[in-house]
Design a protein around this motif. Structure first.
Motif, mmCIF file in Angstrom:
data_model
loop_
_atom_site.group_PDB
_atom_site.id
_atom_site.type_symbol
_atom_site.label_atom_id
_atom_site.label_comp_id
_atom_site.label_asym_id
_atom_site.label_seq_id
_atom_site.Cartn_x
_atom_site.Cartn_y
_atom_site.Cartn_z
ATOM 1 N N VAL A 1 -3.974 -6.021 17.613
ATOM 2 C CA VAL A 1 -4.683 -4.095 17.512
ATOM 3 C C VAL A 1 -3.541 -3.889 17.059
ATOM 4 O O VAL A 1 -2.543 -3.558 18.126
ATOM 5 N N HIS A 2 -3.242 -3.328 15.862
ATOM 6 C CA HIS A 2 -2.447 -2.138 15.055
ATOM 7 C C HIS A 2 -3.405 -0.707 15.277
ATOM 8 O O HIS A 2 -4.164 -0.861 15.042
ATOM 9 N N GLU A 3 -2.928 0.004 15.805
ATOM 10 C CA GLU A 3 -3.314 1.363 15.743
ATOM 11 C C GLU A 3 -2.969 1.781 15.183
ATOM 12 O O GLU A 3 -1.810 2.204 13.980
ATOM 13 N N ASN A 4 -4.336 2.310 14.095
ATOM 14 C CA ASN A 4 -4.371 3.665 13.258
ATOM 15 C C ASN A 4 -3.954 2.926 11.828
ATOM 16 O O ASN A 4 -4.111 1.367 11.661
ATOM 17 N N GLU A 5 -2.369 3.375 11.059
ATOM 18 C CA GLU A 5 -2.524 2.802 9.735
ATOM 19 C C GLU A 5 -1.370 2.256 10.205
ATOM 20 O O GLU A 5 -0.867 1.321 8.845
ATOM 21 N N ARG A 6 -0.101 1.502 10.809
ATOM 22 C CA ARG A 6 0.944 1.125 11.425
ATOM 23 C C ARG A 6 0.853 0.865 12.634
ATOM 24 O O ARG A 6 0.648 1.900 13.158
ATOM 25 N N SER A 7 1.282 -0.421 13.695
ATOM 26 C CA SER A 7 1.978 -0.609 14.089
ATOM 27 C C SER A 7 2.888 -1.047 14.838
ATOM 28 O O SER A 7 3.703 -1.907 13.805
ATOM 29 N N GLY A 8 4.637 -0.192 14.898
ATOM 30 C CA GLY A 8 5.331 -1.048 15.314
ATOM 31 C C GLY A 8 5.582 -2.123 16.287
ATOM 32 O O GLY A 8 6.563 -3.272 16.310
ATOM 33 N N ALA A 9 5.070 -1.812 17.254
ATOM 34 C CA ALA A 9 4.356 -2.678 17.883
ATOM 35 C C ALA A 9 3.738 -4.242 17.840
ATOM 36 O O ALA A 9 4.619 -5.418 18.330
ATOM 37 N N ALA A 10 2.945 -3.770 17.733
ATOM 38 C CA ALA A 10 2.694 -5.172 16.649
ATOM 39 C C ALA A 10 2.578 -5.949 15.531
ATOM 40 O O ALA A 10 2.973 -7.219 16.152
ATOM 41 N N TRP A 11 3.366 -5.141 14.713
ATOM 42 C CA TRP A 11 3.715 -5.496 13.426
ATOM 43 C C TRP A 11 5.317 -6.867 14.130
ATOM 44 O O TRP A 11 5.257 -7.741 13.704
ATOM 45 N N THR A 12 5.967 -6.282 15.070
ATOM 46 C CA THR A 12 6.683 -6.247 15.440
ATOM 47 C C THR A 12 6.787 -8.018 15.779
ATOM 48 O O THR A 12 7.192 -8.337 16.034
ATOM 49 N N LEU A 13 6.036 -8.090 16.502
ATOM 50 C CA LEU A 13 5.314 -9.906 18.033
ATOM 51 C C LEU A 13 5.078 -10.301 16.319
ATOM 52 O O LEU A 13 5.172 -11.164 16.669
ATOM 53 N N GLY B 1 0.157 -0.859 0.162
ATOM 54 C CA GLY B 1 -0.277 0.075 -0.011
ATOM 55 C C GLY B 1 0.989 1.585 -0.158
ATOM 56 O O GLY B 1 0.074 2.065 0.000
ATOM 57 N N GLY B 2 2.534 1.070 -0.600
ATOM 58 C CA GLY B 2 3.001 2.368 -0.114
ATOM 59 C C GLY B 2 3.228 3.503 1.523
ATOM 60 O O GLY B 2 2.818 2.964 2.458
ATOM 61 N N ALA B 3 3.135 4.276 1.345
ATOM 62 C CA ALA B 3 3.414 5.140 2.689
ATOM 63 C C ALA B 3 3.029 4.588 4.045
ATOM 64 O O ALA B 3 2.560 4.545 4.621
ATOM 65 N N VAL B 4 1.275 5.026 3.595
ATOM 66 C CA VAL B 4 -0.373 5.141 4.743
ATOM 67 C C VAL B 4 -1.017 4.002 4.246
ATOM 68 O O VAL B 4 -1.925 3.881 4.345
ATOM 69 N N GLY B 5 -1.009 3.211 3.060
ATOM 70 C CA GLY B 5 -1.344 2.085 2.456
ATOM 71 C C GLY B 5 -2.350 2.567 1.315
ATOM 72 O O GLY B 5 -3.324 1.853 1.265
ATOM 73 N N ASP B 6 -2.370 3.618 0.852
ATOM 74 C CA ASP B 6 -3.550 4.182 -0.186
ATOM 75 C C ASP B 6 -3.190 3.962 -1.200
ATOM 76 O O ASP B 6 -3.326 4.655 -1.993
#
Length: 356
Positions: free
Chosen positions: A309-321, A195-200
């Motif tokens: 639980v990804h906050e907004n358009e991208r999560s560093g914490a949930a993604w790394t998990l 999706g690029g920078a913010v997913g759009d």
């Protein structure tokens, strides 16, 4: 005890699986990320977004690329993702035109998610092939001994006689259902999340979907109308599938271990594990490992669901998990199919067992 039992030089042979671990080593990760960048360049050239010569240069030069893993590790520790450091290494090897075209309209998550999907799909294929083999072995055992009468047990107590085929069905049929579920889950799990920078996909304009479709097709992934950067239900479904695989094999392992008890004597296991203090014992190591791996994946599944639980358009914490849990769950599932095959090769009905 070890931080990493699956590839530990001692514990790995008990709990690990080399074929599955190879799907998640650093070299496989980098190669899959390069596959994404090559596919992206070719797709963008086909859609008129970059020059064909730039795409050809990217494909040619990335095929010869050798990563500096120390620099990648340093960059990842700084940036939280490996992609900026990887792109820096790649661009030093490209012409100015190709360097500018590389990674056009993409973001780090696109690269990492594509690599993960490629390798998880590869892991699933290995596991699925082994499930098919295990089902075939149970079928062969049923043809040979299914009509034998054994004692059924309910709530850990002897109940009524039943056919051995009944027990075999309880071990085999969940594996067949797991294979059917994989076919259902695959298109939601093994997606190109792009999706690029913010997913759009805004940087690609009206060609965004066409580019995504071309990249997905080249990588053997399903395409999606949206980036799914923060919608991870398909990944959670796959993690649930992995836990179902180990759970089904754990049921087989638990039943086998109970049937191997001296007081029951319904099954016999050739080449059981030895004891340092009691040389007369033959411990059901393989069946016990199947139970352990089932419980391990069931535990990790709860953690993987936290990554929904990804906050907004991208999560560093949930993604790394996800990076921490999914490779372990897939390797545990692979190990379970490996161990189950080894157990079946040495397991048989005990003639004249106590429950005959």
């Amino acid at each position: 005890m070890s931080v990493g039992p699956f590839q530990h030089p001692i514990l790995g042979r008990l709990l690990g699986d080399d074929a599955l671990a190879a799907c998640f080593d650093a070299a496989a990760d980098v190669e899959a990320m390069l596959d994404f960048e090559r596919a992206l360049a070719r797709a963008e050239a086909a859609e008129g977004l970059i020059e064909p010569a730039a795409a050809e240069s990217i494909a040619m030069d990335l095929a010869r690329f050798e990563a500096d893993y120390d620099a990648l590790a340093e960059g990842t520790a700084r940036d939280g993702v490996v992609v900026p450091a990887l792109l820096k290494q790649l661009r030093t090897r490209l012409s100015p035109q190709a360097a500018q075209a590389l990674h056009k309209g993409a973001t780090s998550q696109d690269v990492i998610d594509a690599s993960a999907a490629i390798r998880l799909k590869r892991a699933a294929s290995i596991i699925d092939g082994r499930l098919a083999d295990l089902i075939g072995r149970f079928d062969e055992w049923e043809a040979k001994a299914g009509a034998t009468t054994v004692m059924a047990h309910t709530r850990m107590q002897a109940a009524k006689p039943t056919s051995f085929a009944r027990k075999l069905a309880a071990w085999r049929d969940p594996l067949a259902r797991c294979r059917a579920r994989l076919a259902e889950v695959s298109d939601r799990a093994f997606l190109l999340r792009f999706g690029g920078a913010v997913g759009d996909r805004a940087d690609l304009g009206e060609r965004g979907q066409a580019v995504a479709d071309r990249v997905a097709a080249e990588l053997g992934l399903a395409s999606s109308a949206t980036s799914l950067h923060s919608e991870r239900d398909g990944i959670a479904e796959f993690a649930s599938w992995l836990s179902l695989v180990t759970g089904a094999l754990g049921k087989f392992g638990q039943d086998a271990a109970l049937s191997l008890q001296n007081e029951v004597g319904e099954l016999k296991l050739a080449g059981g594990g030895g004891s340092s203090a009691m040389p007369h014992k033959s411990n059901p190591v393989g069946p016990e490992v199947l139970v352990t791996l089932a419980r391990f994946n069931a535990t990790l599944l709860a953690g993987l669901h936290q990554s929904l639980v990804h906050e907004n358009e991208r999560s560093g914490a949930a993604w790394t998990l996800e990076w921490m849990l999914l490779p372990q769950m897939a390797t545990a599932s692979g190990a379970a199919t490996r161990v189950a095959g080894e157990v079946l090769a040495h397991l048989s009905l005990a003639p004249g067992g106590k429950d005959d």
